[in-house]
Scaffold this motif. Structure first.
Motif, mmCIF file in Angstrom:
data_model
loop_
_atom_site.group_PDB
_atom_site.id
_atom_site.type_symbol
_atom_site.label_atom_id
_atom_site.label_comp_id
_atom_site.label_asym_id
_atom_site.label_seq_id
_atom_site.Cartn_x
_atom_site.Cartn_y
_atom_site.Cartn_z
ATOM 1 N N GLU A 156 -92.461 61.090 6.865
ATOM 2 C CA GLU A 156 -92.189 61.927 5.692
ATOM 3 C C GLU A 156 -92.297 63.409 6.057
ATOM 4 O O GLU A 156 -91.498 64.237 5.597
ATOM 5 C CB GLU A 156 -93.166 61.591 4.569
ATOM 6 N N ALA A 157 -93.275 63.748 6.882
ATOM 7 C CA ALA A 157 -93.437 65.144 7.314
ATOM 8 C C ALA A 157 -92.239 65.584 8.154
ATOM 9 O O ALA A 157 -91.773 66.722 8.046
ATOM 10 C CB ALA A 157 -94.734 65.296 8.118
ATOM 11 N N LEU A 158 -91.727 64.681 8.996
ATOM 12 C CA LEU A 158 -90.541 64.987 9.785
ATOM 13 C C LEU A 158 -89.322 65.189 8.888
ATOM 14 O O LEU A 158 -88.467 66.028 9.168
ATOM 15 C CB LEU A 158 -90.269 63.859 10.791
ATOM 16 N N GLY A 159 -89.259 64.416 7.799
ATOM 17 C CA GLY A 159 -88.166 64.582 6.843
ATOM 18 C C GLY A 159 -88.200 65.944 6.177
ATOM 19 O O GLY A 159 -87.165 66.609 6.032
ATOM 20 N N LYS A 160 -89.389 66.375 5.800
ATOM 21 C CA LYS A 160 -89.526 67.701 5.183
ATOM 22 C C LYS A 160 -89.167 68.794 6.181
ATOM 23 O O LYS A 160 -88.478 69.761 5.847
ATOM 24 C CB LYS A 160 -90.949 67.911 4.672
ATOM 25 N N ARG A 161 -89.631 68.633 7.420
ATOM 26 C CA ARG A 161 -89.318 69.630 8.443
ATOM 27 C C ARG A 161 -87.814 69.692 8.697
ATOM 28 O O ARG A 161 -87.251 70.780 8.856
ATOM 29 C CB ARG A 161 -90.059 69.315 9.749
ATOM 30 N N TYR A 162 -87.167 68.544 8.715
ATOM 31 C CA TYR A 162 -85.723 68.504 8.936
ATOM 32 C C TYR A 162 -84.995 69.287 7.847
ATOM 33 O O TYR A 162 -84.123 70.108 8.126
ATOM 34 C CB TYR A 162 -85.228 67.055 8.950
ATOM 35 N N THR A 163 -85.348 69.035 6.590
ATOM 36 C CA THR A 163 -84.683 69.706 5.484
ATOM 37 C C THR A 163 -84.983 71.201 5.484
ATOM 38 O O THR A 163 -84.102 72.013 5.198
ATOM 39 C CB THR A 163 -85.100 69.088 4.141
ATOM 40 N N ALA A 215 -83.968 57.207 6.554
ATOM 41 C CA ALA A 215 -83.484 55.827 6.516
ATOM 42 C C ALA A 215 -83.931 55.131 5.238
ATOM 43 O O ALA A 215 -83.189 54.353 4.628
ATOM 44 C CB ALA A 215 -83.996 55.059 7.730
ATOM 45 N N ASN A 216 -85.154 55.427 4.808
ATOM 46 C CA ASN A 216 -85.677 54.798 3.585
ATOM 47 C C ASN A 216 -85.728 55.763 2.407
ATOM 48 O O ASN A 216 -85.565 55.370 1.261
ATOM 49 C CB ASN A 216 -87.091 54.247 3.847
ATOM 50 N N HIS A 217 -85.971 57.037 2.702
ATOM 51 C CA HIS A 217 -86.050 58.057 1.652
ATOM 52 C C HIS A 217 -84.904 59.025 1.868
ATOM 53 O O HIS A 217 -84.979 59.901 2.720
ATOM 54 C CB HIS A 217 -87.392 58.787 1.703
ATOM 55 N N HIS A 218 -83.852 58.846 1.132
ATOM 56 C CA HIS A 218 -82.623 59.594 1.405
ATOM 57 C C HIS A 218 -82.760 61.071 1.075
ATOM 58 O O HIS A 218 -83.600 61.486 0.290
ATOM 59 C CB HIS A 218 -81.452 58.988 0.629
ATOM 60 N N HIS A 219 -81.866 61.853 1.697
ATOM 61 C CA HIS A 219 -81.832 63.303 1.529
ATOM 62 C C HIS A 219 -81.609 63.708 0.071
ATOM 63 O O HIS A 219 -81.941 64.802 -0.335
ATOM 64 C CB HIS A 219 -80.686 63.841 2.394
ATOM 65 N N ASN A 265 -87.192 65.853 -3.822
ATOM 66 C CA ASN A 265 -87.126 66.629 -2.580
ATOM 67 C C ASN A 265 -86.992 68.113 -2.917
ATOM 68 O O ASN A 265 -85.916 68.601 -3.234
ATOM 69 C CB ASN A 265 -85.931 66.146 -1.745
ATOM 70 N N GLN A 266 -88.102 68.843 -2.831
ATOM 71 C CA GLN A 266 -88.106 70.252 -3.211
ATOM 72 C C GLN A 266 -87.252 71.101 -2.283
ATOM 73 O O GLN A 266 -86.606 72.057 -2.718
ATOM 74 C CB GLN A 266 -89.543 70.782 -3.239
ATOM 75 N N ALA A 267 -87.235 70.742 -0.995
ATOM 76 C CA ALA A 267 -86.420 71.499 -0.047
ATOM 77 C C ALA A 267 -84.939 71.326 -0.371
ATOM 78 O O ALA A 267 -84.156 72.265 -0.262
ATOM 79 C CB ALA A 267 -86.714 71.047 1.376
#
Length: 221
Positions: free
Chosen positions: A72-79, A125-129, A134-136
């Motif tokens: 999840e942290a990687l997802g936030k960093r990506y966005t 993969a599980n939590h889509h963009h 998703n605040q970002a």
């Protein structure tokens, strides 16, 4: 004569034993990202992550309670990084060049997504963009809406609902780029330009109008 090493000399050459917390965290996340890309999330273990990052297992649990949490942290960093790439592209345009800013935003969205989709597919993969919380992502939409509203005030276009247009462009760009990614195209430049022009059509901006405006702004010579 030999130089005698004093205690002061030793202290001066000593390097810190521990890295700053933000550096350790970044290295931990980078190691997890590499492993997730190479092996997949399910096949990667926490032991492998800490070994690759060269940190103790306790360090991992200091920052994250589970593998899903670091994902999840990687997802936030990506966005967040995606947003920065858009801000950079838009920021290269003149302050009042709303057409140029919109074109830059759309074009950069396509190119950045093509360049980073491997990471995107892992972290979302599980939590889509398009996660509503998703605040970002909402920050990206706010950025796009601000450009559309700026162009509206400048008289370049007149959408009935800028937020809806922003949502359509955002979702459309993402979906269209998925298609070109699936074809494994080597060069997405022409595709990015086509997507940009198609999105501008939603605001009533067509090539002849777009070119004229770009010439006035100095973008085309």
């Amino acid at each position: 004569m030999r130089h005698k090493v004093t205690k002061l000399d030793t202290r001066a050459t000593k390097t810190p034993r521990t890295k700053p917390a933000e550096v350790r965290l970044d290295e931990l996340m980078n190691a997890a990202e590499r492993l997730f890309l190479d092996k997949g999330v399910e096949s990667t273990t926490i032991n492998e992550i800490v070994e690759a990052a060269q940190v103790a297992k306790g360090t991992f649990y200091h920052y994250f309670s589970s593998k899903n949490e670091i994902l999840e942290a990687l997802g936030k960093r990506y966005t967040d990084q995606f947003l920065v790439s858009l801000e950079t592209a838009v920021g290269a345009c003149a302050e009042g060049d709303w057409l140029g800013r919109l074109r830059a935003w759309i074009y950069a969205s396509v190119v950045t997504y093509v360049d980073t989709f491997h990471i995107h597919d892992i972290v979302y993969a599980n939590h889509h963009h398009h996660d509503r919380s998703n605040q970002a992502k909402n920050a990206i939409l706010d950025q796009l809406q601000g450009i559309i509203e700026g162009g509206t005030v400048a008289g370049l276009w007149a959408p009935e609902n800028p937020r809806v247009v922003a949502l359509l462009i955002y979702s459309g760009v993402h979906g269209a780029t998925d298609d070109v990614i699936a074809t494994r195209a080597n060069d997405c430049t022409a595709f990015a330009q086509t997507v940009t022009e198609s999105c501008l059509h939603m605001l009533g901006v067509f090539p002849e109008n777009s070119s004229a405006s770009l010439k006035q702004s100095g973008k085309v010579r």
